[in-house]
Write a protein that holds these residues in place. Structure first.
Motif, short mmCIF file in Angstrom:
data_model
loop_
_atom_site.label_atom_id
_atom_site.label_comp_id
_atom_site.label_asym_id
_atom_site.label_seq_id
_atom_site.Cartn_x
_atom_site.Cartn_y
_atom_site.Cartn_z
N GLY A 140 0.90 -1.17 -0.10
CA GLY A 140 -0.08 -0.13 -0.01
C GLY A 140 0.91 0.95 -0.08
O GLY A 140 1.63 1.48 0.76
N ARG A 141 0.45 2.15 -0.73
CA ARG A 141 1.37 3.37 -0.96
C ARG A 141 0.52 4.48 -0.91
O ARG A 141 -0.58 4.77 -1.60
CB ARG A 141 2.05 3.33 -2.22
CG ARG A 141 3.12 4.54 -2.64
CD ARG A 141 3.78 4.55 -3.97
NE ARG A 141 4.56 3.34 -3.87
CZ ARG A 141 5.55 2.93 -5.02
NH1 ARG A 141 5.22 3.53 -6.05
NH2 ARG A 141 6.45 2.03 -4.90
N THR A 142 0.88 5.76 -0.07
CA THR A 142 0.28 6.94 -0.01
C THR A 142 1.35 7.75 -0.23
O THR A 142 2.12 8.00 0.60
CB THR A 142 -0.67 6.96 1.46
OG1 THR A 142 -1.13 5.77 1.64
CG2 THR A 142 -1.37 8.17 1.37
N VAL A 143 0.90 8.89 -1.04
CA VAL A 143 1.88 9.99 -1.18
C VAL A 143 0.84 11.34 -1.24
O VAL A 143 -0.16 11.34 -1.56
CB VAL A 143 2.54 10.02 -2.70
CG1 VAL A 143 3.18 11.27 -2.65
CG2 VAL A 143 3.27 8.71 -2.83
N PHE B 23 2.01 18.09 -10.05
CA PHE B 23 2.18 18.23 -8.60
C PHE B 23 1.11 17.31 -8.16
O PHE B 23 0.13 17.31 -8.11
CB PHE B 23 2.28 19.48 -8.18
CG PHE B 23 3.03 20.63 -8.76
CD1 PHE B 23 4.07 20.91 -8.04
CD2 PHE B 23 2.73 21.06 -9.90
CE1 PHE B 23 5.18 21.71 -8.44
CE2 PHE B 23 3.59 22.30 -10.62
CZ PHE B 23 4.90 22.41 -9.62
N THR B 24 1.73 16.38 -7.42
CA THR B 24 0.88 15.20 -6.59
C THR B 24 0.37 15.85 -5.26
O THR B 24 1.03 16.23 -4.53
CB THR B 24 1.73 14.09 -6.24
OG1 THR B 24 2.16 13.28 -7.54
CG2 THR B 24 0.68 13.18 -5.56
N ALA B 25 -0.83 16.00 -5.31
CA ALA B 25 -1.55 15.95 -3.88
C ALA B 25 -1.97 14.77 -3.20
O ALA B 25 -1.96 14.91 -2.06
CB ALA B 25 -2.88 17.09 -4.05
N TYR B 26 -2.43 13.84 -3.78
CA TYR B 26 -2.80 12.43 -3.25
C TYR B 26 -2.42 11.41 -4.34
O TYR B 26 -3.00 11.37 -5.34
CB TYR B 26 -4.11 12.54 -2.74
CG TYR B 26 -4.51 11.29 -2.17
CD1 TYR B 26 -4.20 11.03 -0.72
CD2 TYR B 26 -5.33 10.38 -2.81
CE1 TYR B 26 -4.64 9.82 -0.29
CE2 TYR B 26 -5.53 9.11 -2.37
CZ TYR B 26 -5.29 9.07 -1.12
OH TYR B 26 -5.59 7.77 -0.47
N GLN B 27 -1.79 10.45 -3.75
CA GLN B 27 -1.76 9.11 -4.58
C GLN B 27 -2.04 7.99 -3.45
O GLN B 27 -1.24 7.65 -2.48
CB GLN B 27 -0.32 9.03 -5.11
CG GLN B 27 -0.47 7.65 -6.17
CD GLN B 27 0.97 7.26 -6.49
OE1 GLN B 27 1.80 8.04 -6.40
NE2 GLN B 27 1.16 6.05 -6.87
N GLY B 28 -2.74 7.10 -3.98
CA GLY B 28 -2.98 6.12 -3.11
C GLY B 28 -3.04 4.79 -4.11
O GLY B 28 -4.02 4.83 -5.10
N SER B 29 -2.36 3.84 -3.49
CA SER B 29 -2.51 2.54 -4.57
C SER B 29 -2.18 1.38 -3.80
O SER B 29 -1.58 1.35 -2.60
CB SER B 29 -1.19 2.70 -5.46
OG SER B 29 0.09 2.71 -4.97
N VAL B 30 -2.99 0.36 -4.21
CA VAL B 30 -2.59 -0.95 -3.76
C VAL B 30 -2.17 -2.04 -4.82
O VAL B 30 -2.78 -2.14 -5.70
CB VAL B 30 -3.99 -1.67 -3.20
CG1 VAL B 30 -3.97 -2.99 -2.62
CG2 VAL B 30 -4.45 -0.49 -2.11
N SER B 31 -1.15 -2.75 -4.51
CA SER B 31 -0.49 -3.76 -5.27
C SER B 31 -0.63 -5.25 -4.72
O SER B 31 -0.52 -5.38 -3.31
CB SER B 31 1.04 -3.53 -5.62
OG SER B 31 0.85 -2.17 -6.28
#
Length: 887
Positions: free
Chosen positions: A455-458, A519-527
């Protein structure tokens, strides 16, 4: 771009002993020409990442078994051989319940209790044992670093996922400029950072507590030394910049000096404010690695671009002088009047005021309103004056007839046709805005006995000065604080977690198609990926990984405008008139009889506006006297043309969903999203929604790579438009390390906007190319041929040649030459010299570049010599190698 064969070549050929370090990132190379790289056969990516996490232990136990990194010939379960002087009980770890591990008999427990009773004061022993462990850990770190030094020295930049097609400012034929590179970008390569081994073990000490942690809490997590964690687990792309948990800071700066271009200095960098890694195992046997980092960022972003073009074009102007008078007896005007001895004028008085001619156009401004009107009586004195030799209109105030002097009736020759050389002056100005932002990264890796999830959150906030709607930008970014951190669920079990993590998991996570130059404000990913049970599994049989991502941020949109400051109607540097041809006659009835009644009547109607004049029969005029002449002239002049082309870049809200399925050879991606372009003039064009997908096949053993894809846009423009692309490449490798690659590609721009305002500028987004590249020893050679006209909206045909070489350990040289290009903007030459003060990834690097761009005008070719210098460095030296930094 995905369609350029050199992008395929770059992805298909890895750099080993020959490198051109960042040199072509700075050279002013031809548009769409990718970086020249040394040609080597591709290598397989790591397939397994070992991430063993020790299970939690109750506090009475002395020490857990410390796992080490097994080699290919060492079974994973083999415990580390500890020094004899260290008193360590090899106690099997327990489960989350605290019960002894299976296999420990009652007799062994009794012996263990007796042994513990003989050790004396446990607190003193624990303190001594902790000191010994710390010293041993430091010794192992030094040994590990010495063993890895050769690997670190050959480290290249980690390969991250291919970004969205570049949003370089699109130059047009009308303004005769070329795309301008924006802030530094990530290369179109895949994510497989090079590490010192395919396997990395990260021991996690047991947390000190007296009770078993409750499920759903993170009390079991313990802070880990950063140099014990494989950077492959944390490597990711932060708005175009690769980082890992080792990354402390990086900075890159570049400047441009040119004959006709002024540009702000580009400065980009980041600094780590804080980062930590926590590891532990839950009560239900789920191993967790939790990385958290906070970074402050400085970015240069393009904001304004202006190109002014002054063209002094040689022309030849045509001109003429028309003279006409007609007098005679007035009887014809009054047939029933009984006759008259008077003489009348049969033309209206028409002449331009000599004082009204515009000195910049030579065009007259007004007509004279004096003279004898049609049918007016001409005095005997005035008639005698008119009949003098040569053309005479009459005495002052008593003028008759027509005299039209037109020095500029139009251009009869232009440019080279005149035999004279023109002049063009082109001035370009590039203004950046400097954004300061804060980024927070969290990445959670969970492992059970069968699979692993990532899980990645930026999160980020960037202040973009002078943007069109700073308030909206800020509101969108702040609103993303309401979105949750991604903490993927993973079911536990009775079996211990599998330490062999499928490397496709990290590749899939980094294969997300994220908007570039944004410009990234939010990134949420699931691998998610199945773990590996057999380390001898062939790479092609490793299970595929899947990843899905949601992204919110700000992306660039470009507003273009063409302003015509001088449209070519003004002139300067007039020469005197040159007579080209002339005819003149004057006299009585014999001359008047030869006049064409139809031509004269038409002329009278146009300039006199008296319909009854058409009823006259000029043959019936008594005592007619006429003067008629026509002369044609030419003169040299310089036409003045001046245009101003402007680009204004703003950053607008952008939402994107993307997902992919990735294995060792195949990658399938989908993406959909929308930009809210509030800068568009028509509110119907505000929403730029899109949907697309692509598929890539890469077999590194056979040297084959192919890709196809397509994307469709609602309300397309010059930067975001529907397109289809495909490319294929084949690499032939020799035993001596040399290689040769052939590639071909198509990129069809379906609906790229062809207007700038009300001006048609055309579209050049389509390309059809073939490419070839070869590595011969320490030299790289390549050629790229584009075929214009094969597809609609095509770029012009061109051929570009490139060469690169490594001269010594730390010096590289590269360049390009475009011998043929039918476009109006040509990147003709370019040379870069790079110096790297060290052999590490972040060693200080200095690059000097020179390039010459040519702009083709009707007046000739305008050349612009550009000199660039760039510098980059960072810490630590090798942020993508295990054990780089010790804590």
């Amino acid at each position: 771009m995905a369609s350029t064969p050199f992008a395929t070549i770059a992805a298909a050929m890895e750099v080993t002993s020959v490198r051109v370090d960042k040199s072509l990132e700075q050279v002013s190379s031809p548009p769409a020409a990718p970086e020249v790289k040394a040609v080597t056969p591709p290598v397989e990516n790591p397939t397994v990442v070992q991430n063993p996490v020790s299970e939690p232990l109750p506090s009475p136990q002395l020490i857990a078994r410390v796992p080490t990194a097994p080699t290919k010939n060492t079974p994973q379960s083999a415990p580390e051989s500890l020094p004899k002087e260290q008193l360590v009980a090899q106690i099997p770890t327990t489960g989350g319940s605290g019960a002894p591990a299976p296999g420990l008999s009652s007799a062994e427990l009794i012996q263990l209790a007796q042994l513990l009773s003989q050790l004396g004061d446990l607190s003193v022993l624990q303190e001594q044992l902790s000191n010994i462990q710390q010293e041993l850990s430091e010794i192992r770190s030094v040994v590990r670093d010495l063993q890895q030094e050769s690997v670190i020295n050959s480290q290249e930049r980690p390969r991250l996922p291919e970004p969205v097609q570049q949003l370089d400012s699109v130059a047009t034929n009308q303004e005769n400029s070329r795309p301008v590179t924006t802030s530094p970008q990530t290369a179109n390569t895949e994510s497989s950072p090079e590490t010192e081994s395919d396997v990395a073990q990260i021991p996690v000490p047991p947390p000190e507590r007296e009770e078993t942690p409750e499920p759903g809490t993170d009390d079991f997590l313990q802070k880990m030394p950063l140099n014990r964690v494989n950077p492959l687990i944390t490597t990711q792309n932060l708005d175009g910049t690769p980082i890992s948990h080792f990354s402390d800071w990086e900075i890159a700066a570049s400047g441009l000096v040119s004959d006709s271009t002024t540009s702000d200095v580009n400065v980009d960098g980041f600094a780590r404010l804080d980062s930590d890694i926590f590891q532990g195992t839950t009560a239900d046997n789920v191993a967790v690695t939790d990385f958290r980092g906070t970074y402050v960022r400085l970015r240069s972003a393009p904001q304004d671009r202006e190109v002014e073009t002054d063209i002094d074009q040689p022309v030849t102007l045509g001109g003429y002088l028309y003279q006409f008078t007609l007098t005679g007896g007035c009887d014809i005007l009054d047939p029933g009047g009984g006759g008259s001895d008077e003489t009348c004028s049969f033309l209206p008085p028409v002449a331009f005021d000599p004082q009204s001619y515009d000195p910049d156009t030579l065009l007259p401004g007004r007509l004279l309103d004096s003279g004898i009107p049609f049918g007016g009586v001409v005095s005997e004195e005035n008639l005698a004056f008119i009949k003098q030799p040569g053309f005479q209109r009459g005495l002052p105030g008593q003028e008759v007839g027509i005299e039209l002097n037109v020095p500029n009736s139009g251009i009869v020759a232009i440019g080279p046709e005149t035999g004279r050389q023109g002049q063009t002056i082109r001035r370009e100005n590039l203004d950046n805005t400097y954004s300061v932002g804060l980024s927070n990264v969290r990445q959670v890796l969970k492992q059970n006995d069968q699979e692993a999830v990532l899980g990645r959150t930026v999160r980020g906030f960037a202040a973009i000065p002078n943007d069109e709607d700073f308030g909206l930008d800020s509101a969108v970014q702040l609103a993303t604080l309401l979105l949750p951190d991604v903490d993927p669920a993973l079911e536990g079990g009775d079996a211990p977690p599998n330490p062999n993590v499928n490397a496709n998991l990290f590749t899939a996570a980094n294969n997300s198609r994220l908007p570039s130059n944004s410009f990234t404000a939010y990134q949420g990913s699931v691998s998610r990926a199945e773990s590996i049970t057999d380390l001898n599994t062939p790479p092609e049989d490793i299970p595929a990984a899947t990843s899905n991502s949601f992204w919110v941020g700000l992306s660039p949109v470009v507003d273009r405008e063409i302003e015509i400051l001088e449209d070519g109607s003004r002139f300067k540097d007039f020469s005197g008139p040159r007579l080209v041809a002339a005819a003149y006659g004057e006299g009585g009835a014999e001359v008047a009889d030869n006049l064409s009644a139809q031509v004269a009547a038409t002329l009278l109607n146009e300039v006199g506006g008296v319909d009854q004049q058409l009823l006259l029969d000029f043959d019936d005029i008594q005592n007619a006297y006429t003067q008629i002449g026509l002369a044609f002239f030419e003169r040299d002049a310089t036409q003045i043309i001046k245009t101003r082309y402007r680009e204004r870049t703003n950053y607008v809200p952008h939402l994107s969903f993307t997902g992919n399925r990735t294995d060792n050879r195949n990658r399938t991606r989908y993406y959909l999203g929308a930009l809210i372009d509030y800068t568009a003039e028509d509110t119907q064009d505000w929403l730029k929604a899109y949907v697309g997908g692509d598929y890539r096949y890469r077999n590194v053993n056979s040297g084959v790579q192919a890709e196809v894809g397509g994307i469709g846009y609602l309300n397309p423009d010059k930067d975001y438009y529907s397109r289809l692309w495909g490319n294929v490449a084949k690499t032939f490798s020799a035993d001596n390390g040399n290689s040769f690659t052939l590639a071909a590609g198509l990129d069809y721009a379906i609906d790229q906007d062809q207007q700038i305002g009300d001006i048609f500028v055309g579209s050049t987004g389509s390309r059809a190319t073939i490419s070839a590249a070869a590595r011969l020893g320490g030299m790289t050679l390549s050629a790229d041929q584009n075929f214009g006209g094969l597809l609609p909206n095509s770029d012009e045909s061109s051929l570009t040649l490139r060469v690169g070489t490594q001269l010594g350990e730390n010096f590289s040289l590269s360049g390009y030459y475009t011998p043929f290009d039918e476009d109006t903007v040509v990147a003709r030459y370019g040379v870069n010299a790079g110096i790297k003060f060290g052999s590490f990834y972040n060693s200080p690097s200095l690059v000097f570049g020179w390039s010459q761009d040519e702009y083709k005008f009707a007046t000739g070719t305008f050349s612009d010599d550009r000199f660039t210098v760039s510098f980059s460095t960072g810490q630590p030296n090798a942020p993508f190698v295990t054990g780089t930094r010790r804590r």
